[in-house]
Design an enzyme around this catalytic site. Sequence first.
Site, PDB file in Angstrom:
ATOM      1  CG  ASP A 273      15.800  18.637 142.059  1.00  0.00           C
ATOM      2  OD1 ASP A 273      15.498  18.344 140.878  1.00  0.00           O
ATOM      3  OD2 ASP A 273      15.787  17.821 142.992  1.00  0.00           O
TER       4      ASP A 273
ATOM      5  CG  ASP B   5      20.256   6.817 141.353  1.00  0.00           C
ATOM      6  OD1 ASP B   5      20.312   7.516 142.373  1.00  0.00           O
ATOM      7  OD2 ASP B   5      19.821   7.233 140.267  1.00  0.00           O
TER       8      ASP B   5
ATOM      9  CG  ASP C 263      21.588  13.750 141.723  1.00  0.00           C
ATOM     10  OD1 ASP C 263      21.454  14.885 141.240  1.00  0.00           O
ATOM     11  OD2 ASP C 263      20.745  12.837 141.572  1.00  0.00           O
TER      12      ASP C 263
ATOM     13  NE  ARG D 253      20.183  17.634 140.081  1.00  0.00           N
ATOM     14  CZ  ARG D 253      19.125  17.121 140.711  1.00  0.00           C
ATOM     15  NH1 ARG D 253      18.419  16.155 140.149  1.00  0.00           N
ATOM     16  NH2 ARG D 253      18.764  17.575 141.883  1.00  0.00           N
TER      17      ARG D 253
ATOM     18  CG  ASP E  74      16.369  14.368 137.111  1.00  0.00           C
ATOM     19  OD1 ASP E  74      17.484  13.828 136.936  1.00  0.00           O
ATOM     20  OD2 ASP E  74      15.884  14.568 138.229  1.00  0.00           O
TER      21      ASP E  74
ATOM     22  CG  HIS F 291      20.551   7.699 134.755  1.00  0.00           C
ATOM     23  ND1 HIS F 291      20.753   6.676 135.629  1.00  0.00           N
ATOM     24  CD2 HIS F 291      19.935   8.689 135.458  1.00  0.00           C
ATOM     25  CE1 HIS F 291      20.269   7.023 136.826  1.00  0.00           C
ATOM     26  NE2 HIS F 291      19.771   8.243 136.743  1.00  0.00           N
TER      27      HIS F 291
END
Length: 923
Positions: A251, A395, A508, A579, A595, A653
């Site tokens: 991440d 979310d 996610d 993700r 992201d 998004h």
Amino acid sequence: MKALCLLLVLTISSTLCVDKNNFKTCDQSGFCKRLRPFKPEKSQYSLNLDTVIVHGNVLSAEVVTVDIEGEKKNVLWHYALKLTALVDSTFRVELDEADPLYPRYRPELALGEEPTADGLKLVSNSNGKLILVNEQGNKVIITSEPLKIEFLDLNGEKAVILNDNSQLVVEPLRVRREKSGDDDEGDVEEEGTWSENFKSHHDSKPRGNEAISLDIAFPDADHVYGIPEHTDNFHLKTTTSGEPYRLYNLDVFEYDLDSRMAIYGAIPVLYSHGVKRSAGVFWHNSAETWVDVVNYADATVVSSLVNLVTGGHQRRVDARFMSEAGVIDVFVFLGDKPADVFRQYSGLTGAAPLPPRFSLAYHQSRWNYVDEADVRAVDDGFDANDIPADALWLDIEYTDRKKYFTWDMEKFPHPADMVANLTAKGRKLIVIIDPHIKREAGYFVHEDATEQGLYVKDKDGKDYEGWCWPGSSSYLDFFNPEVTKYYAERFQFNNFPGTSKDVHIWNDMNEPSVFNGPEITMPKDCRHYKAPQDGQDGLASFWEHRHVHNENGLRHISGTHQGMLDRSDGQYRPFILTRAVFAGTQRYAAVWTGDNAAEWGFLQASVPMCISLAVSGVSFCGSDVGGFFKYPEAEMMTRWYQAGAYQAFFRAHSHIETKRREPWLYDAATTARLRDAVRRRYALLDFWYTLFYEHSIDGLPVMRPLFQEFPREEETFTIDNTYLLGDKLLVRPVLEEGVTSVKVYLPGKDSHTVWYDVDSYQSYPANGYMNVDVNIAKVPVFQRGGTIVPRKERVRRSSALMAHDPYTLVVALDGQGKAEGSLYIDDGETYEYKSNKFIYAKITYEPSAMKYSFVNEEASYPTRSWVERIVIAGIKNPPKSAKLSQGGKQIPLQMTLHRGNDVLVIRKPTASMASPWEILFTY
Ligand SMILES: *[C@@H]1O[C@H](CO)[C@@H](O)[C@H](O)[C@H]1NC(C)=O
């Protein structure tokens, strides 16, 4: 969705930059530092010819490492080699310790099914070489000392060579010697063997070093591709002067562009391509992996090596895989065309199943739609502005303080009602479910997991605690089948009140993301479940996170998938977005590129990132439209919607702290352009759906690189801002700010291909680069001559409401005045198509007749759709009359000529799509 903590968002300045210090370089990763400089003159590994056995499709033999002292050879270690012949010009090579101290990990979920065996024959065993051949005629030459394995194409030329650079390594597992105080000789083991530190994190390495490495050469290759997920170009670069490409699901907050750093996904498949052939390898390993690439064409970098190894031939690319753990398990694909290698890989890991049709339409998301009134307002906003939409997303804020499978009852007191309001318009709701679990007394998941032992354990065997969205969190151990079962049950409608078959799931943070962990993920010495086996205790009774890391997200989504199937008794197709990515992910979920930010560079990167994923099995890919961080001004937003309309997963998004940006919040002209982009998508939705149906059968990328269709056209090898949808549409989205024209490459010169601008039907010969004027409304898309594309032109609120709408068929003629296409129709959401409730039709056009016929004649579907228009572009000799023949009736049709009399339009042919038909032309 998001990465790291909000705190960082607030303190970091507005320019985006990753905090590289959080992530390891090769030098900071013990095994990479140790293995990367390893370039011996001669490999220590050799095959013992006396031990060779060929049985069925498998060759097995002993491999040993030897240490030569003068005349004396000392055997250092024993290994077991296995070479397996598989169908479709694929081989598998496995090398494990003959008798390891503990079993070494092999990923369990990447392969779709047990690969199918092919025949394997030992042709000769002489002069220290074995020659084998598979059923298709691909030869394999194994040199025994030092060990080298060469795979030949059907012309007898070397296509793939293993260990040509002698970089094969399998570090044996060893017993840790107790340090005795007076050990004068000293512990000869290198520092870092039994533990490593990174920043403030300590990695106890209870098994010690266990890394593996292998070099793989691709003779005649111009480029290599694959090993997503990176933000680099589609074709991979020589890494000699920088970091290797890294594969480790992470991440990465505000990830870098043009980088070989690891991000969320890690698919260890790599393809080579040159004018002569394509080939490829799949490195079946779930541990941290680094890949070095040396392209011999980069002569300045490798000139000495080039002369040494190839005697001056410039065309060759070498790749070298290094993994922290596991066994050598590599699949070799011998192509020989790009489509062959892509299929060979997806054949192994499984093609994505047919998705529910709505999931290919437009999605609207934000972190977060704050409450039911907000959801209702956004839902109504689409209708008020005449913009179709198929799904609204929630979310993490919809939950009761980040406890998944619950609702924030203040903000979302009537979830079932909210869902019903959406479904009344044919829309769906998609909610997020992350794999971390809030450690809070009274939270049922936490209590169950604690009581039933469902969490990942720390290095000492206690429930591992990390930090994520909910604060203190633990992590379900999806390697335990009991956990998957428990987790799947949470998706039952009665266990997750408010949900229905029309609520789908977003997974996610499943790398997994751990805010306070090393590299923002789980410590490598955490313990995962291992199926108990007799006599295995201590270190043999669990896997460490280091062994399984890249497979973690795949395990997570497979649990979700199971749960979504079970909740409807297997009736409805689930949609999941993930993700984290690994080999095989495509069997369960779609993927987005994480992201990104509202910057032109991220819009540009979305294309090579998705093509790279598409050739690696994951066709269902897209980026956050508009960018997640920061705010896109009108021009960027317009270009992103236009690009997104032609990428498989199409979702807007945005970050919680950015300005709201639903399409109608821009000026009226911009809103009109965003509407136009979304409508472009809906017009082609049945084309997309047909492509995904065909993908589920043939495993070929939906979004594909130009060289897949034009493998000998060298200019295409490095083009990654342009791609094809199926073999029919060429898309060159505008990805640059303020441009009034873009260069578009039209491939197919040798085959005299013609391309038609889809807006004007103007035809262009395939002459390579061409300038195309692009005002803000223009998206350069070209239909290949010789194809037929179905469209639906009536605009509605959602795809479900368009199910029975009529079609426009766009026929783009090739030089011979012919074309063909296909169309798939079913109910869009169930598995009834598996019992022949579908239509898969072939549509052909020849000067004498146009035909619509069923490929599978046993199948049918009661569609009320019909043809309202046929547009034939590139017509040279228009017919005088036409008549429709269907179900024994003949109806004369009306035609008109348009443009410079080269576009023929048949109005209202009224042919029904429920049964075959034919249109006969007379001249
Ligand atoms: C559903 O729609 C009705 C009619 O517009 C509205 O009154 C109601 O509040 C909606 N329910 C939710 C939960 O949004």
